[in-house]
Design a protein around this motif. Structure first.
Motif, short mmCIF file in Angstrom:
data_model
loop_
_atom_site.label_atom_id
_atom_site.label_comp_id
_atom_site.label_asym_id
_atom_site.label_seq_id
_atom_site.Cartn_x
_atom_site.Cartn_y
_atom_site.Cartn_z
N PHE A 168 33.56 51.30 56.44
CA PHE A 168 32.23 51.30 57.06
C PHE A 168 31.93 52.70 57.58
CE2 PHE A 168 33.83 46.98 57.43
CZ PHE A 168 32.74 46.23 57.00
N ASN A 169 30.78 53.23 57.17
CA ASN A 169 30.38 54.57 57.57
C ASN A 169 28.99 54.49 58.22
OD1 ASN A 169 30.04 57.32 57.88
ND2 ASN A 169 29.74 57.73 55.71
N SER A 170 28.98 54.47 59.54
CA SER A 170 27.72 54.32 60.30
C SER A 170 26.93 53.11 59.78
CB SER A 170 26.88 55.59 60.21
OG SER A 170 27.52 56.66 60.87
N PHE A 171 27.63 52.00 59.66
CA PHE A 171 27.00 50.76 59.19
C PHE A 171 26.20 50.14 60.33
CE2 PHE A 171 27.01 46.20 58.32
CZ PHE A 171 26.53 46.18 57.01
N ASP A 172 24.92 49.85 60.08
CA ASP A 172 24.01 49.38 61.12
C ASP A 172 24.03 47.86 61.26
OD1 ASP A 172 23.18 51.96 61.62
OD2 ASP A 172 21.44 51.84 60.28
N ILE A 173 24.09 47.42 62.52
CA ILE A 173 23.96 46.00 62.86
C ILE A 173 22.86 45.90 63.92
CG2 ILE A 173 25.10 43.94 63.75
CD1 ILE A 173 27.75 45.16 62.87
N PHE A 174 21.78 45.21 63.59
CA PHE A 174 20.63 45.11 64.47
C PHE A 174 20.61 43.75 65.19
CE2 PHE A 174 19.41 48.17 61.27
CZ PHE A 174 18.72 49.14 61.98
N ALA A 175 20.05 43.78 66.38
CA ALA A 175 19.77 42.54 67.10
C ALA A 175 18.25 42.49 67.33
CB ALA A 175 20.55 42.48 68.41
N LYS A 176 17.81 42.42 68.57
CA LYS A 176 16.38 42.32 68.84
C LYS A 176 15.67 43.67 68.79
CE LYS A 176 16.68 38.22 71.77
NZ LYS A 176 16.44 37.67 73.14
N GLY A 177 16.34 44.72 69.24
CA GLY A 177 15.70 46.03 69.34
C GLY A 177 15.75 46.82 68.05
#
Length: 208
Positions: A168-177
Motif C-alpha cells: 500500500f502506497n498512500s492508499f486512501d480510505i475515506f469516511a464522511k469528510g
C-alpha cells in the motif's frame, strides 16, 4: 450454506483424447439462519471447467466462475499433480467480483462489504510455496460498519502485489469528510496460515 444450495444442471463433454469439459450451471446459493431458513441470498453460481492432460503429472485447467450470468473469476494454466505438494503455473483474474457475496457470511459480524474487486495475478509454484505477482483493485468498495458508527470508502487505486506481498502506497480510505486516511506499508501472504504485516496509518482532520 449447504442447506441453501439448489442445483439446476451438470453437463460433461469433451473434444479430444483425455479432454473434459464440465459445466455446473445455475447453482442457487443462500445462507441459512439459525432456524434453517434462507436469510441471505448469495446468487446463482455457474462453474465451467476445461481439463486435459499434458504430460506426466501435468494437466491444463481452465476454470470460469459466473455469478448471476456474469463472469467474475477465471483461473487458467498448468496444474501440477502431486499428492504431496500440488502446484500451479498460470493466471488468476477477478473481474468485478461482487463483494455482496460476503453478506451471507458477515451479516452477524456488524459490517457489510459492497462494491467489486478486480485483480490480475500470475501464480507459479507449489501450493505450499506459491508465488503471486500482479495487482488488486477495489472498485466502488464501501464498508458499512455500524459497529464503528461510520461507513468507509476505499480508493480505486491499484495495489501492487509482488512475491506475495501486497504493498500500500498512500492508499486512501475515506469516511464522511474529504480528507482521507492514508495507508502505507505491506501485507506479506507468503505463509497464508501465518501472514505478516507492517502498516502505517496517518490522517489529518479525519472525520468519522
Amino acid at each position: 450454506v449447504a442447506a441453501g444450495i439448489h442445483q439446476r444442471g451438470i453437463a460433461v463433454d469433451g473434444h479430444g483424447p483425455g479432454e473434459v469439459d464440465l459445466h455446473i450451471g445455475a447453482v442457487h446459493i443462500g445462507a441459512p439462519d439459525l432456524n434453517g431458513h434462507i436469510a441471505v441470498i448469495v446468487g446463482d453460481e455457474a462453474l465451467e471447467v476445461v481439463y486435459f492432460p499434458k504430460g506426466k503429472n501435468t494437466h491444463y485447467l481452465d476454470v470460469i466462475l459466473n455469478h448471476n450470468n456474469e463472469e467474475v473469476a477465471h483461473i487458467n494454466g498448468d496444474y501440477m499433480d502431486d499428492e504431496n505438494d500440488p502446484g500451479l503455473h498460470g493466471k488468476i483474474s477477478l473481474t468485478k467480483f461482487p463483494l455482496d457475496i460476503t453478506h451471507a457470511f458477515t451479516k452477524d459480524a456488524g459490517m457489510a462489504f459492497n462494491g467489486y474487486i478486480n485483480s490480475e495475478l500470475n501464480a507459479d509454484g507449489r501450493f505450499s510455496a506459491l508465488t503471486t505477482d500482479g495487482f488488486l483493485q477495489f472498485d466502488s468498495v464501501y464498508i458499512n460498519a455500524p459497529v464503528f458508527g461510520t461507513d468507509l470508502h476505499l480508493s480505486d487505486k491499484k495495489v501492487n502485489i509482488k512475491d506475495n506481498r501486497i504493498t500500500f502506497n498512500s492508499f486512501d480510505i475515506f469516511a464522511k469528510g474529504d480528507n482521507p486516511f492514508k495507508l502505507n506499508g505491506h501485507v506479506d501472504l507468503s505463509n497464508l496460515t501465518d501472514p505478516t504485516f507492517n502498516l502505517r496509518m496517518n490522517a489529518s482532520d479525519y472525520e468519522l
